[in-house]
Scaffold this motif. Structure first.
Motif, PDB file in Angstrom:
ATOM      1  N   ALA A  70      -3.907  10.051  -5.777  1.00 41.72           N
ATOM      2  CA  ALA A  70      -3.024   9.240  -4.924  1.00 41.72           C
ATOM      3  C   ALA A  70      -3.643   9.131  -3.533  1.00 41.72           C
ATOM      4  O   ALA A  70      -3.657   8.061  -2.922  1.00 41.72           O
ATOM      5  N   ARG A 108       2.578   1.850  -3.241  1.00 41.49           N
ATOM      6  CA  ARG A 108       1.592   2.294  -4.217  1.00 41.49           C
ATOM      7  C   ARG A 108       1.279   3.768  -4.044  1.00 41.49           C
ATOM      8  O   ARG A 108       1.068   4.486  -5.021  1.00 41.49           O
ATOM      9  N   ALA A 109       1.256   4.239  -2.799  1.00 41.37           N
ATOM     10  CA  ALA A 109       1.002   5.659  -2.554  1.00 41.37           C
ATOM     11  C   ALA A 109       2.101   6.503  -3.207  1.00 41.37           C
ATOM     12  O   ALA A 109       1.819   7.509  -3.859  1.00 41.37           O
ATOM     13  N   LYS A 135      -6.879   1.184   1.610  1.00 41.19           N
ATOM     14  CA  LYS A 135      -6.704   0.919   3.046  1.00 41.19           C
ATOM     15  C   LYS A 135      -8.014   0.479   3.700  1.00 41.19           C
ATOM     16  O   LYS A 135      -8.029  -0.390   4.560  1.00 41.19           O
ATOM     17  N   LEU A 144       0.817  -1.216   0.000  1.00 41.97           N
ATOM     18  CA  LEU A 144       0.000   0.000   0.000  1.00 41.97           C
ATOM     19  C   LEU A 144       0.858   1.277   0.000  1.00 41.97           C
ATOM     20  O   LEU A 144       0.586   2.220  -0.734  1.00 41.97           O
ATOM     21  N   LYS A 145       1.904   1.273   0.816  1.00 41.30           N
ATOM     22  CA  LYS A 145       2.721   2.490   0.922  1.00 41.30           C
ATOM     23  C   LYS A 145       3.527   2.743  -0.354  1.00 41.30           C
ATOM     24  O   LYS A 145       3.641   3.882  -0.799  1.00 41.30           O
ATOM     25  N   TYR A 192      -5.232   5.647  -1.937  1.00 44.45           N
ATOM     26  CA  TYR A 192      -4.688   5.120  -0.675  1.00 44.45           C
ATOM     27  C   TYR A 192      -5.809   4.831   0.318  1.00 44.45           C
ATOM     28  O   TYR A 192      -5.882   3.746   0.905  1.00 44.45           O
ATOM     29  N   ASP A 225      -0.759   8.248   8.190  1.00 43.40           N
ATOM     30  CA  ASP A 225       0.154   7.115   8.393  1.00 43.40           C
ATOM     31  C   ASP A 225       1.613   7.493   8.157  1.00 43.40           C
ATOM     32  O   ASP A 225       2.351   6.760   7.498  1.00 43.40           O
ATOM     33  N   GLY A 226       2.007   8.640   8.678  1.00 49.59           N
ATOM     34  CA  GLY A 226       3.398   9.055   8.579  1.00 49.59           C
ATOM     35  C   GLY A 226       3.814   9.607   7.233  1.00 49.59           C
ATOM     36  O   GLY A 226       4.976   9.930   7.015  1.00 49.59           O
ATOM     37  N   MET A 227       2.856   9.704   6.284  1.00 56.72           N
ATOM     38  CA  MET A 227       3.197  10.236   4.959  1.00 56.72           C
ATOM     39  C   MET A 227       2.504  11.582   4.752  1.00 56.72           C
ATOM     40  O   MET A 227       1.498  11.879   5.385  1.00 56.72           O
ATOM     41  N   LYS A 228       3.093  12.389   3.864  1.00 60.33           N
ATOM     42  CA  LYS A 228       2.427  13.625   3.459  1.00 60.33           C
ATOM     43  C   LYS A 228       1.997  13.421   2.010  1.00 60.33           C
ATOM     44  O   LYS A 228       2.751  13.705   1.083  1.00 60.33           O
ATOM     45  N   LEU A 229       0.810  12.900   1.837  1.00 62.01           N
ATOM     46  CA  LEU A 229       0.346  12.547   0.497  1.00 62.01           C
ATOM     47  C   LEU A 229      -0.185  13.760  -0.249  1.00 62.01           C
ATOM     48  O   LEU A 229      -0.973  14.543   0.282  1.00 62.01           O
ATOM     49  N   VAL A 230       0.231  13.885  -1.507  1.00 56.67           N
ATOM     50  CA  VAL A 230      -0.337  14.902  -2.392  1.00 56.67           C
ATOM     51  C   VAL A 230      -0.881  14.204  -3.624  1.00 56.67           C
ATOM     52  O   VAL A 230      -0.688  13.007  -3.806  1.00 56.67           O
ATOM     53  N   GLU A 285       1.036  10.740 -10.784  1.00 52.60           N
ATOM     54  CA  GLU A 285       0.077  11.815 -11.022  1.00 52.60           C
ATOM     55  C   GLU A 285       0.799  13.130 -11.322  1.00 52.60           C
ATOM     56  O   GLU A 285       0.352  13.921 -12.154  1.00 52.60           O
ATOM     57  N   VAL A 313      12.025  17.126  -8.136  1.00 46.67           N
ATOM     58  CA  VAL A 313      11.486  16.051  -7.296  1.00 46.67           C
ATOM     59  C   VAL A 313      12.066  14.708  -7.725  1.00 46.67           C
ATOM     60  O   VAL A 313      12.511  13.901  -6.896  1.00 46.67           O
ATOM     61  N   MET A 329       4.927  18.067  -2.066  1.00 41.88           N
ATOM     62  CA  MET A 329       5.865  17.496  -3.040  1.00 41.88           C
ATOM     63  C   MET A 329       5.923  18.275  -4.348  1.00 41.88           C
ATOM     64  O   MET A 329       7.005  18.510  -4.885  1.00 41.88           O
ATOM     65  N   ARG A 376       9.210  22.684 -10.716  1.00 42.20           N
ATOM     66  CA  ARG A 376       8.268  21.932  -9.891  1.00 42.20           C
ATOM     67  C   ARG A 376       8.478  20.418  -9.976  1.00 42.20           C
ATOM     68  O   ARG A 376       8.367  19.720  -8.988  1.00 42.20           O
ATOM     69  N   ASP A 380       1.725   6.344  -7.002  1.00 40.63           N
ATOM     70  CA  ASP A 380       0.609   7.188  -7.441  1.00 40.63           C
ATOM     71  C   ASP A 380       0.980   8.657  -7.400  1.00 40.63           C
ATOM     72  O   ASP A 380       0.653   9.426  -8.304  1.00 40.63           O
ATOM     73  N   MET A 381       1.656   9.074  -6.337  1.00 45.98           N
ATOM     74  CA  MET A 381       2.047  10.490  -6.223  1.00 45.98           C
ATOM     75  C   MET A 381       2.958  10.897  -7.373  1.00 45.98           C
ATOM     76  O   MET A 381       2.725  11.899  -8.046  1.00 45.98           O
TER      77      MET A 381
END
Lengths: 220, 220
Positions: B70, A89-90, B78, A86-87, B74, B61-66, A97, A133, B51, A129, A93-94
Motif C-alpha cells: 500500500a 486507493r491508499a 504520487k 489516490l487517497k 501510493y 500526507d496526513g495518513m498513517k499508511l501500513v 493487503e 479493524v 492499523m 488483529r 490497498d491497506m
C-alpha cells in the motif's frame, strides 16, 4: 470483439480464487484451463506463457498476466473497483493487503505441519488483529472506502466466508461485518457465485496438493 | 506546507528498505523513527497508529499508511513511477511482484536457522527464474517498461545489489542487467543513497536479529 479472460490454474481455490471473485463481482464472464499434468505445464513453459514459470496466469486483453496482485490490480482498475483517487486507493490497498495476509494464512493451512496450532493462530489473529479493524470501518458506511464498492469489499467478503467455514460463529461479535456480508451477498452476481454449479472452487485438498507436487516436480 | 514523510521501522532493511529506495528514486526526503526497544514499540502499538499492529508504517500526507505494498503503490502513483496507462501498469506490476518474491527470500534469510540450503535455492531461482526474464526485457530498452523509469526499475536495482552482496559474480551471465545497474547508479539521488552515511541500511546482522526478537519478546 471482446474475448473472455482465460484463467490457468488448478481446479481449486488457492491463489486464483480471489481473482475468480473479483471477475464475478465485476460481472465479467471467464473461462478456465485446469492444470492436470506435468506435460501440460511443461508445454505452457515452452510456449513462454508463464513469465516466472508460475500460475496463476490469466490471458486477458492480449496479455498473459501472472502474479496474483498484478492480475487483481489490472481487473480492479479496468472495472473501476479500485477507488476514485489516490487517497481512496491508499485506504483500499491497506485494507486489501490486510485481508490478503489473513486469506494467505487460510490458503496455506494445508501445507502446515501442525494445522491445529495454525488454526488457533488464524482464529486469534482474525479476532484480535483484523476483524476489529473492519468492524470499525463499517460502523455506518455501507462499503469500506469512499462510499462505493471496491475490490477491498470483495476480498473482505471472500475472507469472511472462508473464516466461517473454519470457525462457524466467528462473526458473532462483529455485527457490522456480518451486516456487510449480508449486503454483499445480495449482489446478484455474488448470489449466483455461491450457488452449486458455479465457478467457485473448493479449498485445496491433499489430492490437488499431490497433483501440484507432480506438476512442478517438487520434493517436500 | 509539505511535511517530509516519516518512516517507522527497525534499524535495518527488512520490509522498509524498498520504501526507502523508492522515496530516494522519487527524490523525496524522509525522516525515520527507528524502533530499538520493546517499550518504544509498545508505545507505538498503544497509540493506535498501526492499523494491523504491524510495521512498516509511513506517515505521509496526513495518513498513517501500513502494509508495504500500500505504501509503495501510493508513492509510485504520487510520483508517477507506476506506468503511464493500464497496460504499462500491468507490466510494471508483474515485474515488480516477481522481484519482490525474490527480495522476500533474501529478507527472510536472517530468520532461518540453517541458511545454507536457502541460499542455494535463492541463487538457483535468481539464475533460472528471475534474472533471465529481466535480461530479456532489457535487451534494447533502457528501462523495464514504457521507456521511462518506473518503480519496477527501482526494485530490480535494489535486488541486483542485494544479490551481489550474497553471490559476488551473479550478474556475470547477465550483461544487460549489469548495464542496467550501471545506468541506474548514475542517477544522482541513487548515487548518494549507495554511499556510506546515507539512509540506506546495512545487511542484517546478529545485532539486528537480536533487537527485533527482543522487541517482539520472542526467544531465539
Amino acid at each position: 470483439m471482446s474475448e473472455k479472460p482465460v484463467l490457468y490454474y488448478f481446479n481449486a481455490r488457492g491463489k486464483m480464487e480471489t481473482i475468480r471473485w473479483l471477475l464475478t463481482v465485476a460481472e465479467v464472464d471467464f473461462d478456465e484451463v485446469f492444470l492436470t499434468s506435468r506435460d501440460q505445464y511443461l508445454k505452457l513453459l515452452e510456449n513462454g506463457d508463464l513469465l516466472f514459470q508460475q500460475v496463476p496466469m490469466v490471458e486477458i486483453d492480449g496479455m498473459k498476466l501472472v502474479q496474483t496482485r498484478a492480475i487483481l490490480n489490472y481487473i480492479a482498475e479496468k472495472y473501476n473497483l479500485h477507488g476514485k483517487d489516490l487517497k481512496d486507493r491508499a485506504m483500499i490497498d491497506m485494507y486489501s493487503e490486510g485481508v490478503k495476509d489473513l486469506n494467505e494464512m487460510i490458503i496455506m493451512l494445508i501445507m502446515s505441519p501442525d494445522p491445529k496450532a495454525k488454526l488457533e493462530e488464524i482464529e486469534k489473529k482474525a479476532k484480535e488483529r483484523y476483524l476489529p479493524v473492519f468492524e470499525k470501518a463499517l460502523t455506518g458506511p455501507v462499503y469500506l472506502v469512499g462510499g462505493k464498492l471496491s475490490c477491498a469489499d470483495v476480498y473482505l467478503l471472500e475472507c469472511t466466508l472462508m473464516l466461517e467455514e473454519k470457525f462457524a460463529g466467528i462473526l458473532k461479535d462483529f455485527g457490522n461485518v456480518k451486516s456487510f456480508q449480508g449486503r454483499m451477498l445480495q449482489i446478484p452476481a455474488v448470489n449466483r457465485f455461491l450457488l452449486p454449479g458455479s465457478k467457485r472452487k473448493l479449498p485445496l485438498d491433499q489430492k490437488t496438493l499431490a497433483l501440484a507436487k507432480e506438476v512442478f516436480n517438487l520434493k517436500f | 506546507m509539505c511535511d517530509k514523510p516519516v518512516l517507522y521501522y527497525f534499524n535495518g532493511r527488512g520490509r522498509m528498505e524498498s520504501v526507502r529506495w523508492l522515496l530516494t528514486a522519487a527524490k523525496v526526503q524522509f525522516d525515520e523513527v527507528l524502533l530499538t526497544t520493546r517499550d518504544q514499540y509498545l508505545k507505538l502499538l498503544d497509540s493506535g497508529d498501526l492499523m494491523f499492529q504491524q510495521v512498516p508504517m509511513v506517515e505521509i500526507d496526513g495518513m498513517k499508511l501500513v502494509q508495504t505494498r500500500a505504501i509503495l503503490n501510493y508513492i509510485a502513483e504520487k510520483y508517477s513511477l507506476q506506468g503511464k496507462d493500464l497496460k504499462d501498469r500491468a507490466m510494471v506490476k508483474m515485474y515488480s511482484e516477481g522481484v519482490m518474491d525474490l527480495n522476500e527470500m533474501i529478507m527472510m534469510l536472517p530468520w532461518i536457522p540453517d541458511p545454507k540450503a536457502k541460499l542455494e535455492e535463492i541463487e538457483k531461482k535468481a539464475n533460472e527464474r528471475y534474472l533471465p526474464v529481466f535480461e530479456k526485457a532489457l535487451t534494447g530498452p533502457v528501462f523495464l517498461v514504457g521507456g521511462k523509469l518506473s518503480c519496477a526499475d527501482v526494485y530490480l536495482l535494489e535486488c541486483t545489489l542485494m544479490l551481489e552482496e550474497k553471490f559476488a559474480g551473479i550478474l556475470a551471465d547477465f550483461p544487460n542487467l549489469k548495464s542496467f545497474q550501471g545506468r541506474m547508479l548514475q542517477n544522482d539521488a541513487i548515487k548518494e543513497f549507495v554511499k556510506p552515511g546515507s539512509q540506506r541500511k546495512p545487511q542484517p546482522d546478529d545485532v539486528y536479529v537480536k533487537t527485533v526478537l527482543e522487541i517482539f519478546n520472542m526467544k531465539t
